[in-house]
Design a protein around this motif. Sequence first.
Motif, PDB file in Angstrom:
ATOM      1  N   ASP A 129       0.637  -1.172  -0.106  1.00 14.42           N
ATOM      2  CA  ASP A 129       0.219  -0.052  -0.034  1.00 14.42           C
ATOM      3  C   ASP A 129       0.793   1.185  -0.300  1.00 14.42           C
ATOM      4  O   ASP A 129       0.406   2.380  -0.714  1.00 14.42           O
ATOM      5  CB  ASP A 129      -0.760  -0.104   1.149  1.00 14.42           C
ATOM      6  N   PHE A 130       1.920   0.904   0.944  1.00 14.65           N
ATOM      7  CA  PHE A 130       3.001   2.449   0.641  1.00 14.65           C
ATOM      8  C   PHE A 130       4.101   2.511  -0.366  1.00 14.65           C
ATOM      9  O   PHE A 130       3.463   3.491  -1.233  1.00 14.65           O
ATOM     10  CB  PHE A 130       4.032   2.275   1.560  1.00 14.65           C
ATOM     11  N   VAL A 131       4.055   1.686  -1.128  1.00 15.12           N
ATOM     12  CA  VAL A 131       5.151   1.355  -3.416  1.00 15.12           C
ATOM     13  C   VAL A 131       3.684   2.457  -3.586  1.00 15.12           C
ATOM     14  O   VAL A 131       3.840   3.287  -4.480  1.00 15.12           O
ATOM     15  CB  VAL A 131       5.210  -0.250  -2.901  1.00 15.12           C
ATOM     16  N   GLN A 132       2.345   2.223  -3.447  1.00 13.29           N
ATOM     17  CA  GLN A 132       1.757   2.168  -4.091  1.00 13.29           C
ATOM     18  C   GLN A 132       1.070   3.641  -4.137  1.00 13.29           C
ATOM     19  O   GLN A 132       1.230   5.049  -5.036  1.00 13.29           O
ATOM     20  CB  GLN A 132       0.530   1.483  -4.151  1.00 13.29           C
ATOM     21  N   ALA A 133       1.164   3.771  -2.871  1.00 16.44           N
ATOM     22  CA  ALA A 133       1.152   5.246  -2.621  1.00 16.44           C
ATOM     23  C   ALA A 133       2.001   6.497  -3.290  1.00 16.44           C
ATOM     24  O   ALA A 133       1.791   7.563  -3.083  1.00 16.44           O
ATOM     25  CB  ALA A 133       0.386   5.463  -0.957  1.00 16.44           C
ATOM     26  N   ASP A 134       2.680   5.791  -3.057  1.00  8.86           N
ATOM     27  CA  ASP A 134       4.344   6.788  -3.033  1.00  8.86           C
ATOM     28  C   ASP A 134       4.367   6.866  -4.156  1.00  8.86           C
ATOM     29  O   ASP A 134       4.938   7.789  -4.964  1.00  8.86           O
ATOM     30  CB  ASP A 134       5.949   5.722  -2.315  1.00  8.86           C
ATOM     31  N   GLU A 135       3.698   5.718  -5.292  1.00  9.40           N
ATOM     32  CA  GLU A 135       4.071   5.710  -7.113  1.00  9.40           C
ATOM     33  C   GLU A 135       3.207   7.099  -7.052  1.00  9.40           C
ATOM     34  O   GLU A 135       3.238   7.392  -7.954  1.00  9.40           O
ATOM     35  CB  GLU A 135       4.534   4.790  -7.498  1.00  9.40           C
ATOM     36  N   ARG A 136       1.908   6.996  -6.713  1.00  9.52           N
ATOM     37  CA  ARG A 136       0.814   7.682  -6.713  1.00  9.52           C
ATOM     38  C   ARG A 136       1.538   9.366  -6.501  1.00  9.52           C
ATOM     39  O   ARG A 136       1.016   9.766  -7.843  1.00  9.52           O
ATOM     40  CB  ARG A 136      -0.646   7.969  -5.451  1.00  9.52           C
ATOM     41  N   VAL A 137       2.003   9.333  -5.411  1.00 10.11           N
ATOM     42  CA  VAL A 137       2.457  11.266  -5.735  1.00 10.11           C
ATOM     43  C   VAL A 137       4.042  10.884  -6.148  1.00 10.11           C
ATOM     44  O   VAL A 137       3.842  11.891  -7.007  1.00 10.11           O
ATOM     45  CB  VAL A 137       3.446  11.441  -3.832  1.00 10.11           C
ATOM     46  N   LYS A 138       4.491  10.600  -6.702  1.00 11.56           N
ATOM     47  CA  LYS A 138       5.857  10.863  -7.706  1.00 11.56           C
ATOM     48  C   LYS A 138       4.656  10.517  -8.462  1.00 11.56           C
ATOM     49  O   LYS A 138       5.147  11.901  -9.894  1.00 11.56           O
ATOM     50  CB  LYS A 138       6.333   9.537  -7.624  1.00 11.56           C
ATOM     51  N   SER A 139       3.764  10.108  -9.226  1.00  7.07           N
ATOM     52  CA  SER A 139       3.365  10.320 -10.702  1.00  7.07           C
ATOM     53  C   SER A 139       2.543  11.635 -10.998  1.00  7.07           C
ATOM     54  O   SER A 139       2.752  12.743 -12.035  1.00  7.07           O
ATOM     55  CB  SER A 139       2.144   9.062 -10.869  1.00  7.07           C
TER      56      SER A 139
END
Length: 391
Positions: A129-139
Motif C-alpha cells: 500500500d505504501f509503494v502504491q501511495a508513493d508511486e501515486r505521489v511521484k506520478s
Amino acid sequence: MRATEATAYRVAPGDRIGITVFGQADMSGETMIDATHSIAVPLVGSISVRGLTLKEIEQRVAKSLADGYLQNPVVSVKLTEPRPIYVVGDVRTAGVYPYRHGVSVLGAVALAGGFTVPEEQARAALRTDFVQADERVKSLEASRLTLTARRIRLEAQRDGREPDFGGLESGRGMEEFTAQLKTSEAQLHAFQTSALQQQVEMLQQQEPKLLENKRYVQEQLNAEKRQLELIQQHLVDYNALLSSGLARRYTGIELQREEARNRGNIARFNADMSNIAIAQGELGLRIREVREAFQRRVWTEMQDGVQRLAEVEAALPAARLTRELRLRQIGFAEEASGPPRRSLFVTRQTDQGSETFPIAEGALLAPGDILRVERQRETDAALPPTAAAMR
C-alpha cells in the motif's frame, strides 16, 4: 432445534415461523416477524408476538381464530428460519450469516473466513500500500512538473520570447527528471518557433516576386500611356492636315486603330495591377492566419494545461497525506511484537433492549447476535495520539 429449546425461544423481528392450522390448508403457511414484532395471519390480520415463545404464539393465534372464525382450532407453530447472526471487526469477510443451531463464537468466525491475515502478511500488504501511495505521489509530482514546464513554454510562445525555467522547482529525487524536462521543453519551443518562422518566411518570399511583377507591369503601363500620348498628338496633326487636304483618310484609320490597341493594353495592365494588389493582400492575410493559428493552438494548450494542473495540485495534498499515513502504519506494524490478541463481544437483543458483553470462543451464539472481533495491542505511550488511534 429440540422441542424444549423451541418452546423457550422468544421470537424477534427477522425470525421466520411456520403456522399450521389443522384442517385449514389455506390458513397455514410461513410468515416473518416484522419490525413491529407482528405477524400476518389469514382472516385475522396482524397479531403482535412481541417477546412470545412459540407455544405462546400458538395460543394467541388459536384464540384469535376461535374469536368468530373457527371452532376449536388446533394450531402448531415452529421456527423455520431464525434471524441471522452478524460478524464484524477483525475477520476476513464481515457480514450477515444464517444462524445454525449450536454455532459457537469460533464457528461464526470461521463462517466469516477466519481472523484477518497474519502479521507478516499484513506488514507486506502495508508495504505494498505504501509503494502504491508513493508511486501515486511521484506520478502526480511528475505530472505537476510536466504541466508547469509546458505552461512556461506556452507562455513564452504566446509572448514571443524565450522560456525561462528558473522558477521550475523539482521535488526531492526529481532533479534529473526536471533537468530532462527543461531540456525537452526548450527543444520543443525552438522547434515549433523555427517551424512557424520557416512557414512565415516561405510566404514572405513570395512578396518580392509580386513587387517585381508589379514594377514590370507598371513600366509597361507607363510605356503604353506614353505611346497613347504620341498617337493622340499625331492624330491632332493628322486632322489638321486632313482638313487642308494634305493627308489621306486611310492613314487616320490606322492611327485610330493604334489608339484603340493602346487603350486596350492600358486597360489590361491596369487589371494586372489590380490582381497584383489583391495577391499582396491575400499574402498578408495568409501570413496573419498562420500566426493566429499558432497563437490559437498555444492558447488552447494553455487552457487545457491550466485545468489539468489545477486538478493535479488539488489531488497532491491528499496523495501526500495517504503516503504519510501508509508510512506510519508500516512503522507501527514493525514496532509491534508478538501475535495479536483479540477480544470478542456480543450484542444481543433482550426484552429491555440491546446488551453488549464479552464472550468466550467456545460460547454458543443466539439468533440475531452481533459478534464483534477486536484486535488488541499494548498502547505505546511514546507514540503520538494519531498512531494510537490508527492501531
